[in-house]
Write a protein that holds these residues in place. Structure first.
Motif, mmCIF file in Angstrom:
data_model
loop_
_atom_site.group_PDB
_atom_site.id
_atom_site.type_symbol
_atom_site.label_atom_id
_atom_site.label_comp_id
_atom_site.label_asym_id
_atom_site.label_seq_id
_atom_site.Cartn_x
_atom_site.Cartn_y
_atom_site.Cartn_z
ATOM 1 N N SER A 93 -11.372 -10.711 0.418
ATOM 2 C CA SER A 93 -10.376 -9.923 1.137
ATOM 3 C C SER A 93 -9.715 -8.984 0.133
ATOM 4 O O SER A 93 -9.428 -9.389 -0.990
ATOM 5 N N LEU A 94 -9.479 -7.749 0.548
ATOM 6 C CA LEU A 94 -8.855 -6.795 -0.376
ATOM 7 C C LEU A 94 -7.952 -5.827 0.361
ATOM 8 O O LEU A 94 -8.110 -5.591 1.557
ATOM 9 N N LYS A 95 -7.001 -5.271 -0.390
ATOM 10 C CA LYS A 95 -6.074 -4.289 0.167
ATOM 11 C C LYS A 95 -6.396 -2.905 -0.398
ATOM 12 O O LYS A 95 -6.463 -2.741 -1.620
ATOM 13 N N PRO A 96 -6.578 -1.901 0.453
ATOM 14 C CA PRO A 96 -6.907 -0.551 -0.035
ATOM 15 C C PRO A 96 -5.896 0.019 -1.025
ATOM 16 O O PRO A 96 -6.278 0.752 -1.936
ATOM 17 N N THR A 97 -4.612 -0.314 -0.873
ATOM 18 C CA THR A 97 -3.640 0.252 -1.816
ATOM 19 C C THR A 97 -3.811 -0.310 -3.221
ATOM 20 O O THR A 97 -3.357 0.296 -4.191
ATOM 21 N N GLN A 98 -4.469 -1.461 -3.335
ATOM 22 C CA GLN A 98 -4.682 -2.023 -4.670
ATOM 23 C C GLN A 98 -5.755 -1.252 -5.433
ATOM 24 O O GLN A 98 -5.739 -1.209 -6.660
ATOM 25 N N ILE A 99 -6.662 -0.641 -4.705
ATOM 26 C CA ILE A 99 -7.761 0.069 -5.366
ATOM 27 C C ILE A 99 -7.646 1.587 -5.190
ATOM 28 O O ILE A 99 -8.639 2.298 -5.275
ATOM 29 N N ASN A 127 -13.589 -8.289 3.703
ATOM 30 C CA ASN A 127 -12.562 -8.073 4.716
ATOM 31 C C ASN A 127 -11.514 -7.098 4.182
ATOM 32 O O ASN A 127 -10.913 -7.330 3.130
ATOM 33 N N ILE A 128 -11.308 -6.010 4.901
ATOM 34 C CA ILE A 128 -10.299 -5.023 4.511
ATOM 35 C C ILE A 128 -8.979 -5.416 5.134
ATOM 36 O O ILE A 128 -8.770 -5.309 6.342
ATOM 37 N N ASP A 129 -8.081 -5.923 4.308
ATOM 38 C CA ASP A 129 -6.773 -6.334 4.798
ATOM 39 C C ASP A 129 -5.947 -5.114 5.197
ATOM 40 O O ASP A 129 -5.978 -4.082 4.518
ATOM 41 N N MET A 130 -5.215 -5.249 6.282
ATOM 42 C CA MET A 130 -4.344 -4.174 6.721
ATOM 43 C C MET A 130 -2.930 -4.391 6.185
ATOM 44 O O MET A 130 -2.460 -5.519 6.077
ATOM 45 N N GLU A 131 -2.264 -3.288 5.886
ATOM 46 C CA GLU A 131 -0.959 -3.346 5.246
ATOM 47 C C GLU A 131 0.101 -2.776 6.195
ATOM 48 O O GLU A 131 0.057 -3.030 7.383
ATOM 49 N N ASP A 132 1.040 -2.033 5.691
ATOM 50 C CA ASP A 132 2.095 -1.514 6.551
ATOM 51 C C ASP A 132 1.571 -0.352 7.400
ATOM 52 O O ASP A 132 0.468 0.148 7.201
ATOM 53 N N TYR A 133 2.401 0.078 8.344
ATOM 54 C CA TYR A 133 1.949 1.053 9.330
ATOM 55 C C TYR A 133 1.500 2.372 8.695
ATOM 56 O O TYR A 133 0.544 2.997 9.163
ATOM 57 N N GLY A 134 2.167 2.794 7.648
ATOM 58 C CA GLY A 134 1.814 4.057 7.006
ATOM 59 C C GLY A 134 0.413 4.079 6.418
ATOM 60 O O GLY A 134 -0.163 5.154 6.232
ATOM 61 N N HIS A 135 -0.145 2.902 6.127
ATOM 62 C CA HIS A 135 -1.488 2.823 5.565
ATOM 63 C C HIS A 135 -2.536 2.391 6.599
ATOM 64 O O HIS A 135 -3.720 2.280 6.264
ATOM 65 N N LEU A 136 -2.086 2.181 7.818
ATOM 66 C CA LEU A 136 -2.975 1.606 8.832
ATOM 67 C C LEU A 136 -4.155 2.517 9.158
ATOM 68 O O LEU A 136 -5.324 2.121 9.008
#
Length: 324
Positions: A93-99, A127-136
């Motif tokens: 699982s990963l968060k796009p803002t981390q990369i 799995n692409i984790d979803m974050e706050d609304y601005g990054h959705l």
């Protein structure tokens, strides 16, 4: 009120930095599987021995330096290789803002593409984790582009968003993790009450169980788990169409019991030293989580609320002493 407190703590850079340095002294190992890949693989083996799979999260998000994003990408690639080499039952699982999503969209996509391609060689799910609304929406856009070339990608649907019903319909052909949502979002885009969120959560779960590819049901709420168990039995949904998910360190006995009952179970396994903001958001998401692990993390003799705040104060003091 507690939710607002935990969200504020999660964004406190002083405490986050101190937690990275002093986390193990404060019992961070209770909520993270390890601070390095070797320890994380060991933790995954222990879960696998209990019939539980893992989804591994290299902790970190909202990165604004290219060097940090590249470091995170390389760490995730290292985990992929370690999972394959050690033959453990796990995916990423990963968060796009981390990369790099907050740095440059194309830069982030190239990093994500490299990760997905590496995992695809081993038939490993990302799995692409979803974050706050601005990054959705940007995160969905990244996934849409990846899906043109790869099929080992899935994502998260957050039940508190108004748009969640449309998103789950659009992506019903994918493996989806369904969650309630952990960020503080405005009323314009998200449900605000527990009752509304829980109702939508159940609605989305039932829809994807009936119409989707594979459903990961991420909750510690035994009422919802019991509802799902009854729903799948009544609708003759086979066990290989879904799994339950919980966070590492939360409700360990229930995790083991569900696996023993024959349900697929996957533990969300975070690793690394960037654990503090992650943990505070888990408490903001569901303050009842306090009763599950906080006493273990900070001080078994304190009550739960004092335990969290005491942890914050302890971090602050440790940092202050170091500066003197």
């Amino acid at each position: 009120m507690l939710k607002d407190v935990f969200m504020a703590l999660s964004k406190n850079q002083l405490l986050t930095s101190a937690a990275k340095k002093y986390g193990l002294k404060l019992g961070a190992q209770t909520v993270v599987a390890g601070t390095n890949v070797e320890d994380t693989i060991k933790s995954i083996r222990e879960l696998n021995a209990k019939g539980i799979s893992a989804t591994v999260d290299n902790l970190g998000e909202f990165v604004i330096e290219r060097s940090e994003a590249l470091k995170a990408k390389n760490s995730i690639l290292e985990v992929i290789e370690a999972i394959h080499t050690n033959g453990v039952d796990a995916h990423i699982s990963l968060k796009p803002t981390q990369i790099g999503l907050d740095i440059d969209y194309d830069f982030c996509y190239e990093n994500l593409l490299e990760i997905v391609a590496a995992a695809s060689k081993y038939d490993m799910h990302i799995n692409i984790d979803m974050e706050d609304y601005g990054h959705l929406q940007p995160s969905f856009d990244l996934m849409d582009t990846l899906l043109k070339e790869y099929n080992n990608v899935g994502t998260v649907i957050q039940a508190y968003f108004d748009r969640a019903e449309d998103d789950i319909e659009k992506y019903k052909h994918l493996r989806l993790r369904i969650v309630k949502g952990a960020y503080k979002e405005p009323i314009e885009v998200a449900f605000q009450t527990k009752e509304e969120i829980d109702a939508n959560f159940i609605k989305l779960i039932e829809y994807h169980l009936l119409n989707g590819k594979f459903t990961s049901i991420a909750t510690h709420d035994h009422h919802i788990i019991n509802h799902v168990k009854k729903f799948v039995a009544e609708n003759e949904i086979p066990n290989d169409k879904f799994e339950f998910q919980m966070l590492y360190g939360f409700r360990k006995d229930m995790q083991i019991d569900l696996a023993k009952q024959g349900y697929n179970f996957c533990t969300y396994v975070p690793f690394g030293d960037d654990w503090y903001a992650y943990f505070m958001r888990r408490l903001a998401e569901r303050p009842q989580n306090l009763n599950l692990v906080v006493k273990q993390v900070f001080n078994k003799r304190t009550n739960t609320a004092i335990g969290v705040l005491a942890g914050a104060i302890a971090l602050n003091r440790l940092t202050s002493k170091k500066k003197k």
